[in-house]
Design a protein around this motif. Structure first.
Motif, PDB file in Angstrom:
ATOM      1  N   LEU A   1       0.867  -1.173   0.000  1.00 18.12           N
ATOM      2  CA  LEU A   1       0.000   0.000   0.000  1.00 18.12           C
ATOM      3  C   LEU A   1       0.900   1.218   0.000  1.00 18.12           C
ATOM      4  CD1 LEU A   1      -2.570  -1.053   2.769  1.00 18.12           C
ATOM      5  CD2 LEU A   1      -2.911  -1.111   0.296  1.00 18.12           C
TER       6      LEU A   1
ATOM      7  N   LYS B   1      -3.128   4.974   3.578  1.00 21.60           N
ATOM      8  CA  LYS B   1      -2.360   3.727   3.609  1.00 21.60           C
ATOM      9  C   LYS B   1      -2.388   3.050   4.978  1.00 21.60           C
ATOM     10  CE  LYS B   1       1.133   6.195   2.668  1.00 21.60           C
ATOM     11  NZ  LYS B   1       0.402   7.467   2.608  1.00 21.60           N
ATOM     12  N   SER B   2      -1.963   3.743   5.988  1.00 23.64           N
ATOM     13  CA  SER B   2      -1.885   3.160   7.336  1.00 23.64           C
ATOM     14  C   SER B   2      -3.269   2.860   7.881  1.00 23.64           C
ATOM     15  CB  SER B   2      -1.155   4.111   8.287  1.00 23.64           C
ATOM     16  OG  SER B   2       0.163   4.328   7.853  1.00 23.64           O
TER      17      SER B   2
ATOM     18  N   ARG C   1      -4.480  -0.348   6.232  1.00 22.86           N
ATOM     19  CA  ARG C   1      -3.753  -1.514   6.745  1.00 22.86           C
ATOM     20  C   ARG C   1      -4.227  -1.885   8.143  1.00 22.86           C
ATOM     21  NH1 ARG C   1      -0.067  -1.569  10.185  1.00 22.86           N
ATOM     22  NH2 ARG C   1       0.581   0.576   9.839  1.00 22.86           N
ATOM     23  N   ARG C   2      -4.312  -0.915   9.038  1.00 21.88           N
ATOM     24  CA  ARG C   2      -4.743  -1.197  10.414  1.00 21.88           C
ATOM     25  C   ARG C   2      -6.172  -1.745  10.450  1.00 21.88           C
ATOM     26  NH1 ARG C   2      -1.961   3.755  11.532  1.00 21.88           N
ATOM     27  NH2 ARG C   2      -3.939   4.859  11.528  1.00 21.88           N
TER      28      ARG C   2
ATOM     29  N   TYR D   1      -6.301  -5.424   9.090  1.00 19.35           N
ATOM     30  CA  TYR D   1      -5.768  -6.389  10.049  1.00 19.35           C
ATOM     31  C   TYR D   1      -6.694  -6.564  11.256  1.00 19.35           C
ATOM     32  CZ  TYR D   1      -1.218  -7.145   7.823  1.00 19.35           C
ATOM     33  OH  TYR D   1      -0.219  -7.517   6.974  1.00 19.35           O
TER      34      TYR D   1
ATOM     35  N   LEU E   1       0.526  -7.038   4.301  1.00 22.55           N
ATOM     36  CA  LEU E   1       0.340  -5.663   3.835  1.00 22.55           C
ATOM     37  C   LEU E   1       1.515  -4.806   4.269  1.00 22.55           C
ATOM     38  CD1 LEU E   1      -3.413  -5.213   4.880  1.00 22.55           C
ATOM     39  CD2 LEU E   1      -2.525  -5.816   2.626  1.00 22.55           C
TER      40      LEU E   1
ATOM     41  N   ASP F   1       3.036  -1.054   4.320  1.00 24.63           N
ATOM     42  CA  ASP F   1       2.608   0.343   4.264  1.00 24.63           C
ATOM     43  C   ASP F   1       3.838   1.194   3.930  1.00 24.63           C
ATOM     44  OD1 ASP F   1       1.874   2.949   4.885  1.00 24.63           O
ATOM     45  OD2 ASP F   1       0.989   2.441   6.807  1.00 24.63           O
TER      46      ASP F   1
ATOM     47  N   ALA G   1     -11.198  -0.279   2.986  1.00 22.13           N
ATOM     48  CA  ALA G   1     -10.721  -1.618   3.327  1.00 22.13           C
ATOM     49  C   ALA G   1     -11.390  -2.678   2.447  1.00 22.13           C
ATOM     50  CB  ALA G   1     -10.981  -1.911   4.806  1.00 22.13           C
TER      51      ALA G   1
END
Length: 135
Positions: A6, A14-15, A18-19, A22, A31, A33, A127
């Motif tokens: 990402l 991006k972050s 990802r968070r 998950y 993933l 970042d 997401a």
């Protein structure tokens, strides 16, 4: 197992994506970042030329791992608002980052790059779009 990178300009999501992925999804995808796209962009914006090294690395990395590279972007004003809301200091303007990412796309060594506009997406929608790409 899938490897997903990402990447994209500051405050593109991006972050956050990802968070959220998950925490909410059962996925065996790895993933990352920010990775070599950002490395090239920010080195370029700082006046450093590491193009040869990055492209050589990307070709080898791509041939071994076949990652999906998802480049996130959003409207400049939206990115600036997100930055302000988080209290982030931006080293470069969002437009300069976007221009550099566009230059990067023309030379990248990755074979599977997908662009995703995050401008009007809530984190759940972002997401889901990422998961749809990698599933």
């Amino acid at each position: 197992m899938k490897l997903v990178i990402l990447d994209g300009h500051s405050n593109s999501g991006k972050s956050l994506a990802r968070r959220f992925i998950y925490s909410k999804y059962k996925s065996d995808a790895i993933l990352l970042d920010r990775f070599t796209p950002s490395n090239w962009v920010f080195s370029y914006l700082r006046g450093k030329n590491n193009t040869k090294e990055i492209l050589e690395f990307e070709k080898i990395f791509d041939s071994i791992f076949k990652p999906t590279v998802i480049i996130l972007y959003c409207d400049t004003l939206e990115a600036e608002k997100r930055s302000f809301d988080k209290g982030d200091f931006l080293e470069f303007s969002i437009d300069d980052e976007k221009d550099a990412f566009n230059m990067y796309f023309e030379i990248s060594g990755y074979s599977n790059i997908i662009k995703l506009d995050t401008s009007n997406l809530k984190v759940e929608e972002l997401a889901r779009k990422v998961m749809d790409i990698i599933e």
